[in-house]
Design an enzyme around this catalytic site. Structure first.
Site, PDB file in Angstrom:
ATOM      1  N   GLU A   4      -8.195  -5.415   5.206  1.00 47.40           N
ATOM      2  CA  GLU A   4      -8.049  -5.108   3.782  1.00 47.40           C
ATOM      3  C   GLU A   4      -6.873  -5.865   3.163  1.00 47.40           C
ATOM      4  OE1 GLU A   4      -9.355  -0.571   3.356  1.00 47.40           O
ATOM      5  OE2 GLU A   4      -8.640  -1.076   5.344  1.00 47.40           O
ATOM      6  N   ARG A  53     -12.174  15.654   8.042  1.00 48.75           N
ATOM      7  CA  ARG A  53     -12.919  15.999   6.818  1.00 48.75           C
ATOM      8  C   ARG A  53     -14.358  16.407   7.136  1.00 48.75           C
ATOM      9  NH1 ARG A  53     -11.402  10.665   3.468  1.00 48.75           N
ATOM     10  NH2 ARG A  53      -9.697  10.335   4.907  1.00 48.75           N
ATOM     11  N   ASN A  60       0.878  -1.171   0.000  1.00 45.13           N
ATOM     12  CA  ASN A  60       0.000   0.000   0.000  1.00 45.13           C
ATOM     13  C   ASN A  60       0.918   1.225   0.000  1.00 45.13           C
ATOM     14  OD1 ASN A  60      -1.799   2.055   0.500  1.00 45.13           O
ATOM     15  ND2 ASN A  60      -2.701   1.112   2.315  1.00 45.13           N
TER      16      ASN A  60
END
Ligand code: ADP
Length: 402
Positions: free
Chosen positions: A385, A242, A7
């Site tokens: 993941e 965010r 990743n």
């Protein structure tokens, strides 16, 4: 099959070496400060000891070399030869409308990932560099697979993914809802089907990936039906830093009144908003809880806003799917924060949702936390993941070898 999962970020690179026959994590680690100096923190499973190595990493290729070196190290490593690595699985953030599944990486695939750079200018370039670095260091014969954050959501119906702006912008720029965290939503939905002992095709699920970045997904019959992140990962829930969904007119208003460019306002919406912006304390839910315990009203407000947003989206997805069999909580907050799970599910008994306060005390553990009689199951499922990337890599490389 031994799969190296990569990743790659702009200055960091996470890795795991997995044995897919028994899902064993043989080794894992993180390279940071690539292009600055270079720090590698590595754990092999012979012992749980963490090794921190300072080694120059001017480029991602040098970082990959450092990873291979440590995997081969007689003390700290877990393999004797690079040839033991059967395949590499890469996390790629954006696959646009090109990819609805993971894919074996070819030159054509690389070109398509490059074509998606305008959609994810911060993420796809380092992902591409990670792929090229592996090719350079490991040679062209090691098969590589790209696993996209967006791919799982490609099954959304058009009425769910379009924004109500002139259609020409969809044709011209492919502006639409893509959704992210697809690998995590898919993984926990598969685990949920297993826990429930029913085929995914029969189930209506709502998966809540609540971490630093958060998104929710309605999964109807095993397929992504709707999701809260949109054209970018800024849409949907308020998150650590965010803003999530806001009235877009605020952007111009702020730009004008604060004398900022649109890009500067978007930066504020990405990095200084959400839990941090409202609380003024932190983006981390653990810090918010500590502040709330000290009587900090704005920290409490931030968490109330978060919980309300999760509840609103769950409600809308139940309406869209015409029901729900299970709600799944995952990622840092979803797995650990019992007050989020409790507040989100409160007052939803009329929908068949009722969390058991005793079972809800556990954290980070796969379990059903709903009351026995509740019609809808509420599940906590730790996401994985990397395992999903390794499994997809095994499947696609297996097909290649057939
Ligand atoms: P990401 O992968 O998006 O960076 P994670 O899924 O690892 O994020 O989630 C990180 C967040 O999880 C942290 O910012 C923190 O807010 C939250 N978190 C982690 N542990 C706990 C805990 N024990 N209680 C509450 N929140 C937690």
């Amino acid at each position: 099959m031994k799969v190296l999962v990569i990743n790659a970020g702009s200055s960091s690179l996470k890795y795991q070496l997995l044995e897919t026959t028994n899902n064993d994590v043989m080794a894992k680690g993180l390279c940071e400060r690539i292009g600055i100096d270079g720090v590698l923190v590595h754990t092999g499973n012979k012992s749980d000891e963490k090794f921190t190595i300072h080694t120059p990493m001017a480029t991602h290729s040098e970082a990959i070399k450092a990873v291979i070196d440590i995997l081969l190290d007689p003390d700290k490593g877990v393999i004797a030869s690079m040839r033991e690595i059967d395949a590499v699985g890469h996390r790629v953030v954006h696959g646009g409308e090109f990819f609805s599944d993971s894919v074996v990486i070819t030159d054509k695939v690389l070109k398509a990932i490059e074509d998606c750079v305008p959609l994810a200018p911060l993420h796809n370039p380092p992902n591409l560099i990670g792929i090229q670095a592996c090719r350079e260091v490991m040679g062209p014969d090691v098969p590589m697979v790209g696993v996209f954050d967006t791919a799982f959501h490609q099954t959304m119906p058009q009425s769910h993914y379009m924004y109500a702006i002139p259609y020409e912008y969809y044709n011209k720029y492919k502006i639409r809802r893509y959704g992210f965290h697809g690998t995590s939503h898919k993984y926990v939905s598969q685990q949920a089907a297993e826990m429930l002992g029913r085929p995914a095709e029969e189930l209506k699920l709502i998966t809540c990936h609540l971490g630093n970045g958060s998104s929710i997904c309605a999964i109807n019959g095993g397929k992504s039906f709707d999701t809260s992140m949109g054209f970018t990962p800024l849409d949907g829930l308020p998150m650590g830093t965010r803003a999530g969904n806001i009235d877009p007119a605020i952007i111009e208003f702020l730009a004008e009144n604060e004398n900022l460019s649109a890009a500067q306002v978007i930066d504020i919406l990405n990095k200084k908003s959400g839990m941090l912006g409202i609380s003024g304390v932190s983006s981390d839910f653990r810090d918010l809880d500590a502040a709330i315990a000290d009587g900090n009203a704005r920290a409490a407000l931030a968490k109330d806003m978060f919980n309300l947003s999760v509840k609103k989206i769950i409600g809308s997805y139940i309406a869209e799917m015409g029901g729900v069999d299970a709600i799944i909580f995952t990622a840092g907050v979803g797995e650990n924060d019992r007050s989020v799970r409790w507040d989100v599910c409160e007052h939803m008994e009329y929908l068949g949702i009722k969390v058991d306060p005793e079972k809800n005390k556990y954290r980070g553990k796969q379990m059903d936390i709903s009351l026995d009689y509740a019609r809808v199951r509420v599940l906590v499922i730790p996401t994985n993941e990397e395992l999903m990337i390794a499994k997809d890599t095994e499947r696609l490389v297996g097909e290649l070898n057939k």
